[in-house]
Motif scaffolding. Structure first.
Motif, PDB file in Angstrom:
ATOM      1  N   TYR A  61      47.963  17.781  -9.616  1.00 16.41           N
ATOM      2  CA  TYR A  61      48.160  19.132 -10.160  1.00 16.41           C
ATOM      3  C   TYR A  61      46.851  19.661 -10.756  1.00 16.41           C
ATOM      4  O   TYR A  61      46.472  20.810 -10.534  1.00 16.41           O
ATOM      5  CB  TYR A  61      49.265  19.132 -11.201  1.00 16.41           C
ATOM      6  CG  TYR A  61      49.398  20.447 -11.908  1.00 16.41           C
ATOM      7  CD1 TYR A  61      49.904  21.563 -11.238  1.00 16.41           C
ATOM      8  CD2 TYR A  61      48.991  20.615 -13.216  1.00 16.41           C
ATOM      9  CE1 TYR A  61      50.004  22.795 -11.862  1.00 16.41           C
ATOM     10  CE2 TYR A  61      49.088  21.831 -13.856  1.00 16.41           C
ATOM     11  CZ  TYR A  61      49.593  22.915 -13.178  1.00 16.41           C
ATOM     12  OH  TYR A  61      49.684  24.132 -13.794  1.00 16.41           O
ATOM     13  N   TRP A  62      46.150  18.807 -11.511  1.00 21.49           N
ATOM     14  CA  TRP A  62      44.874  19.209 -12.102  1.00 21.49           C
ATOM     15  C   TRP A  62      43.880  19.584 -11.008  1.00 21.49           C
ATOM     16  O   TRP A  62      43.159  20.576 -11.126  1.00 21.49           O
ATOM     17  CB  TRP A  62      44.314  18.080 -12.968  1.00 21.49           C
ATOM     18  CG  TRP A  62      42.896  18.307 -13.377  1.00 21.49           C
ATOM     19  CD1 TRP A  62      42.452  19.132 -14.368  1.00 21.49           C
ATOM     20  CD2 TRP A  62      41.726  17.743 -12.777  1.00 21.49           C
ATOM     21  NE1 TRP A  62      41.093  19.110 -14.422  1.00 21.49           N
ATOM     22  CE2 TRP A  62      40.609  18.262 -13.459  1.00 21.49           C
ATOM     23  CE3 TRP A  62      41.520  16.855 -11.732  1.00 21.49           C
ATOM     24  CZ2 TRP A  62      39.312  17.911 -13.134  1.00 21.49           C
ATOM     25  CZ3 TRP A  62      40.215  16.500 -11.406  1.00 21.49           C
ATOM     26  CH2 TRP A  62      39.139  17.027 -12.103  1.00 21.49           C
ATOM     27  N   ALA A  63      43.839  18.798  -9.948  1.00 20.51           N
ATOM     28  CA  ALA A  63      42.844  19.010  -8.895  1.00 20.51           C
ATOM     29  C   ALA A  63      43.158  20.227  -8.036  1.00 20.51           C
ATOM     30  O   ALA A  63      42.255  20.942  -7.601  1.00 20.51           O
ATOM     31  CB  ALA A  63      42.743  17.773  -8.006  1.00 20.51           C
ATOM     32  N   THR A  64      44.443  20.476  -7.781  1.00 20.76           N
ATOM     33  CA  THR A  64      44.805  21.527  -6.829  1.00 20.76           C
ATOM     34  C   THR A  64      45.363  22.780  -7.488  1.00 20.76           C
ATOM     35  O   THR A  64      45.355  23.847  -6.879  1.00 20.76           O
ATOM     36  CB  THR A  64      45.863  21.018  -5.831  1.00 20.76           C
ATOM     37  OG1 THR A  64      47.060  20.696  -6.548  1.00 20.76           O
ATOM     38  CG2 THR A  64      45.364  19.810  -5.072  1.00 20.76           C
ATOM     39  N   GLY A  65      45.922  22.637  -8.676  1.00 18.76           N
ATOM     40  CA  GLY A  65      46.590  23.763  -9.322  1.00 18.76           C
ATOM     41  C   GLY A  65      47.978  24.020  -8.760  1.00 18.76           C
ATOM     42  O   GLY A  65      48.624  25.006  -9.107  1.00 18.76           O
ATOM     43  N   SER A  66      48.455  23.121  -7.905  1.00 20.15           N
ATOM     44  CA  SER A  66      49.760  23.302  -7.260  1.00 20.15           C
ATOM     45  C   SER A  66      50.783  22.356  -7.880  1.00 20.15           C
ATOM     46  O   SER A  66      50.661  21.132  -7.762  1.00 20.15           O
ATOM     47  CB  SER A  66      49.645  23.014  -5.763  1.00 20.15           C
ATOM     48  OG  SER A  66      50.922  22.947  -5.168  1.00 20.15           O
ATOM     49  N   SER A  67      51.799  22.928  -8.508  1.00 20.71           N
ATOM     50  CA  SER A  67      52.855  22.085  -9.084  1.00 20.71           C
ATOM     51  C   SER A  67      53.670  21.406  -7.985  1.00 20.71           C
ATOM     52  O   SER A  67      54.144  20.283  -8.161  1.00 20.71           O
ATOM     53  CB  SER A  67      53.763  22.906 -10.010  1.00 20.71           C
ATOM     54  OG  SER A  67      54.294  24.012  -9.328  1.00 20.71           O
ATOM     55  N   PHE A  68      53.804  22.061  -6.830  1.00 23.94           N
ATOM     56  CA  PHE A  68      54.520  21.448  -5.712  1.00 23.94           C
ATOM     57  C   PHE A  68      53.809  20.184  -5.244  1.00 23.94           C
ATOM     58  O   PHE A  68      54.432  19.141  -5.043  1.00 23.94           O
ATOM     59  CB  PHE A  68      54.666  22.428  -4.548  1.00 23.94           C
ATOM     60  CG  PHE A  68      55.239  21.782  -3.312  1.00 23.94           C
ATOM     61  CD1 PHE A  68      56.585  21.465  -3.237  1.00 23.94           C
ATOM     62  CD2 PHE A  68      54.420  21.462  -2.240  1.00 23.94           C
ATOM     63  CE1 PHE A  68      57.113  20.849  -2.115  1.00 23.94           C
ATOM     64  CE2 PHE A  68      54.924  20.851  -1.112  1.00 23.94           C
ATOM     65  CZ  PHE A  68      56.286  20.543  -1.043  1.00 23.94           C
ATOM     66  N   LEU A  69      52.487  20.267  -5.054  1.00 18.15           N
ATOM     67  CA  LEU A  69      51.737  19.093  -4.612  1.00 18.15           C
ATOM     68  C   LEU A  69      51.733  18.001  -5.678  1.00 18.15           C
ATOM     69  O   LEU A  69      51.785  16.811  -5.360  1.00 18.15           O
ATOM     70  CB  LEU A  69      50.308  19.476  -4.236  1.00 18.15           C
ATOM     71  CG  LEU A  69      50.155  20.293  -2.962  1.00 18.15           C
ATOM     72  CD1 LEU A  69      48.682  20.663  -2.736  1.00 18.15           C
ATOM     73  CD2 LEU A  69      50.716  19.555  -1.765  1.00 18.15           C
ATOM     74  N   GLY A  70      51.701  18.398  -6.949  1.00 20.74           N
ATOM     75  CA  GLY A  70      51.777  17.416  -8.032  1.00 20.74           C
ATOM     76  C   GLY A  70      53.106  16.680  -8.030  1.00 20.74           C
ATOM     77  O   GLY A  70      53.154  15.457  -8.176  1.00 20.74           O
TER      78      GLY A  70
END
Length: 92
Positions: A61-70
């Motif tokens: 999440y930190w790296a991508t900003g995507s809660s879905f990917l996190g």
């Protein structure tokens, strides 16, 4: 421009992985093979495993900003580590 973005994302994912899966991983906490009849003191194992998966998800999440990917990383990473620990298999 997209090359810079991709390299930056790859660097952030690498840093997140290094911190959450190498530095913060306590191998004694969850990588021991899971037993059908837990020994005394093994009851903490599921909590450590879930916390480890959540940390990895937070890193993504930190790296991508995507809660879905996190969330996806949390589920997949926890599932893979659970399978590794319960079958004694290690993917290196």
């Amino acid at each position: 421009m997209w090359i810079t973005y991709c390299l930056s994302l790859l660097l952030r994912l690498g840093i997140a992985h290094a911190v959450t899966d190498v530095v913060l991983q306590d191998s004694q906490s969850f990588s021991m093979p899971r037993r059908k009849q837990p020994s005394p003191g093994d009851d903490h194992w599921p909590y450590w495993l879930l916390a480890h998966g959540l940390l990895n998800g937070a890193g993504v999440y930190w790296a991508t900003g995507s809660s879905f990917l996190g969330l996806l990383e949390t589920v997949v990473h926890t599932g893979v580590d659970y399978t590794n620990a319960s079958t004694g298999t290690e993917y290196t």
